[in-house]
Enzyme design. Structure first.
Site, PDB file in Angstrom:
ATOM      1  N   GLY A 130     -21.424  51.057 -38.517  1.00  0.00           N
ATOM      2  CA  GLY A 130     -21.902  52.397 -38.852  1.00  0.00           C
ATOM      3  C   GLY A 130     -22.544  52.475 -40.215  1.00  0.00           C
ATOM      4  O   GLY A 130     -22.602  53.547 -40.827  1.00  0.00           O
ATOM      5  N   THR A 171     -25.550  52.494 -41.255  1.00  0.00           N
ATOM      6  CA  THR A 171     -26.754  53.311 -41.445  1.00  0.00           C
ATOM      7  C   THR A 171     -26.492  54.779 -41.131  1.00  0.00           C
ATOM      8  O   THR A 171     -27.408  55.597 -41.188  1.00  0.00           O
ATOM      9  CB  THR A 171     -27.914  52.795 -40.565  1.00  0.00           C
ATOM     10  OG1 THR A 171     -27.549  52.914 -39.185  1.00  0.00           O
ATOM     11  CG2 THR A 171     -28.258  51.358 -40.897  1.00  0.00           C
ATOM     12  N   GLY A 172     -25.245  55.122 -40.828  1.00  0.00           N
ATOM     13  CA  GLY A 172     -24.889  56.513 -40.568  1.00  0.00           C
ATOM     14  C   GLY A 172     -24.620  57.256 -41.862  1.00  0.00           C
ATOM     15  O   GLY A 172     -24.722  56.699 -42.968  1.00  0.00           O
ATOM     16  N   ILE A 186     -21.818  58.542 -43.413  1.00  0.00           N
ATOM     17  CA  ILE A 186     -20.764  58.054 -44.308  1.00  0.00           C
ATOM     18  C   ILE A 186     -20.891  56.554 -44.545  1.00  0.00           C
ATOM     19  O   ILE A 186     -20.695  56.072 -45.656  1.00  0.00           O
ATOM     20  CB  ILE A 186     -19.378  58.398 -43.733  1.00  0.00           C
ATOM     21  CG1 ILE A 186     -19.208  59.921 -43.681  1.00  0.00           C
ATOM     22  CG2 ILE A 186     -18.267  57.778 -44.579  1.00  0.00           C
ATOM     23  CD1 ILE A 186     -19.362  60.623 -45.028  1.00  0.00           C
ATOM     24  N   GLY A 187     -21.252  55.817 -43.503  1.00  0.00           N
ATOM     25  CA  GLY A 187     -21.405  54.373 -43.662  1.00  0.00           C
ATOM     26  C   GLY A 187     -22.419  54.005 -44.721  1.00  0.00           C
ATOM     27  O   GLY A 187     -22.243  53.031 -45.460  1.00  0.00           O
ATOM     28  N   LYS A 197      -8.778  60.065 -33.223  1.00  0.00           N
ATOM     29  CA  LYS A 197      -8.250  59.319 -34.367  1.00  0.00           C
ATOM     30  C   LYS A 197      -6.773  58.990 -34.166  1.00  0.00           C
ATOM     31  O   LYS A 197      -6.309  57.903 -34.545  1.00  0.00           O
ATOM     32  CB  LYS A 197      -8.445  60.104 -35.667  1.00  0.00           C
ATOM     33  CG  LYS A 197      -9.879  60.122 -36.168  1.00  0.00           C
ATOM     34  CD  LYS A 197      -9.971  60.792 -37.529  1.00  0.00           C
ATOM     35  CE  LYS A 197     -11.401  60.786 -38.064  1.00  0.00           C
ATOM     36  NZ  LYS A 197     -11.506  61.431 -39.390  1.00  0.00           N
ATOM     37  N   ARG A 210      -5.027  55.297 -34.243  1.00  0.00           N
ATOM     38  CA  ARG A 210      -3.850  54.973 -35.067  1.00  0.00           C
ATOM     39  C   ARG A 210      -2.711  54.435 -34.204  1.00  0.00           C
ATOM     40  O   ARG A 210      -2.049  53.465 -34.567  1.00  0.00           O
ATOM     41  CB  ARG A 210      -3.374  56.213 -35.822  1.00  0.00           C
ATOM     42  CG  ARG A 210      -4.164  56.534 -37.067  1.00  0.00           C
ATOM     43  CD  ARG A 210      -3.320  57.367 -38.008  1.00  0.00           C
ATOM     44  NE  ARG A 210      -4.085  57.937 -39.100  1.00  0.00           N
ATOM     45  CZ  ARG A 210      -3.543  58.553 -40.135  1.00  0.00           C
ATOM     46  NH1 ARG A 210      -2.213  58.697 -40.195  1.00  0.00           N
ATOM     47  NH2 ARG A 210      -4.289  59.042 -41.099  1.00  0.00           N
TER      48      ARG A 210
END
Length: 318
Positions: free
Chosen positions: A11, A13-14, A16-17, A133, A137
């Protein structure tokens, strides 16, 4: 040199990435390898950007996250995997984690956890936006041996930029409109505290997690942030920096926010997730008894004054 010597980022190029990679690049020399895994579509549409990354000694691996053989090949020689996959693709991390645990070289996995604390309290387990998420986890904690793979969750709370944004048509969900000098504050009094992290600081906090790997930071959730503030303090800072009192300032109560949230979920509206998250933030579901910035070296992060200044500057360029 960091204990994380050979890094693979999903990710990259997203939204947050890209901030995570931007934080890593200035200290590229502290790592043996920095690689990103990107799709054929991204390789085609962002070719110039990827070429610039290659010139900065970033390895670009092209493939599909659903191609297990491609993932196995990408993991060769990698010891640390960072995921910045978006909300709609979070479940794809489970096979990535399974393959990482089976890899002879990968020993540390940082899932895409940036955002609201999904285990803040007992009610968190039932929040609709948290479910993917939580599944990730559960898998990494219960299905993977710690001898094979350790993990760290970098929990940042809401992004400051997202919290400040007053979405047209969704004004009651709160935010600030600098150009229109309009604000909608969440909560009854405006003094309800909220913990915020800028997207730039997410990159800084992830980098410092890599550079400060200890028993304290492994196999744990690191609750970190940029700063803690209140809606009234944000409003006061906007008025100070713009040099005028804003006339259009209203409030959305927690009760009204819950009402809007329920209506949105019942109607199947995409805004339901936004409303749920903003309700959680307004309830105080981002506040930590003690933040973990210290555990990762207390990196320099942004404050309210700088964030507001950046928002004003951004709007002035539009």
């Amino acid at each position: 040199m960091s204990l994380a010597k050979n890094i693979l980022l999903f990710g990259a190029t997203g939204t947050i990435g890209s901030f995570i990679l931007d934080a890593i690049l200035p200290v590229r020399a502290q790592f043996n390898r920095v690689a990103i895994f990107t799709s054929p579509h991204t390789a085609e549409t962002k070719a110039a950007h990827l070429e610039k990354l290659k010139q900065q000694n970033v390895e670009v691996i092209i493939g599909s996250v659903e191609d297990e053989e491609a993932i196995k090949a990408a993991y060769e020689g990698i010891d640390t995997v960072i995921s910045a996959l978006g909300r709609n693709t979070l479940a794809q991390q489970i096979p990535l984690i399974r393959l990482a645990a089976a890899s002879p070289s990968v020993k540390w996995f940082l899932p895409s956890e940036y955002g609201t604390d999904i285990k803040y309290g007992p009610a968190s387990a039932h929040e609709k936006p948290h479910q993917q998420k939580l599944k990730v986890r559960a898998y990494i904690e219960n299905e993977v041996s710690r001898d094979d793979l350790s993990y760290s969750y970098v929990v940042t709370g809401p992004f400051a930029e997202m919290y400040l944004n007053l979405v047209p048509g969704l004004e009651e969900a709160g935010g600030w409109d600098v150009r229109g000098r309009k604000a909608v504050l969440l909560g009854e009094k405006g003094d309800e505290e909220i913990s915020l992290t800028t997207m730039k600081d997410v990159g800084t906090l992830v980098l410092n997690t890599l550079l400060h790997a200890t028993a304290e930071t492994r196999n744990s959730a690191l609750c970190v942030n940029s700063f803690t503030t209140t809606p009234d303090k944000i409003q006061a800072e906007f008025e100070r920096q713009t040099g005028q009192r804003w006339e259009s300032v209203s409030r959305t109560s927690l009760a009204r926010l819950r009402e809007l949230e329920t209506q949105a979920w019942e109607a199947g509206k995409p805004a339901a997730t936004v409303l749920t998250l903003r309700r959680i933030w307004t309830e105080g579901g981002t506040l930590y008894a003690e933040r973990d910035n210290r555990a990762i070296g207390e990196p320099q992060v942004m404050g309210l004054e700088e964030v507001v200044a950046n928002e004003i500057a951004r709007v002035s360029k539009l």
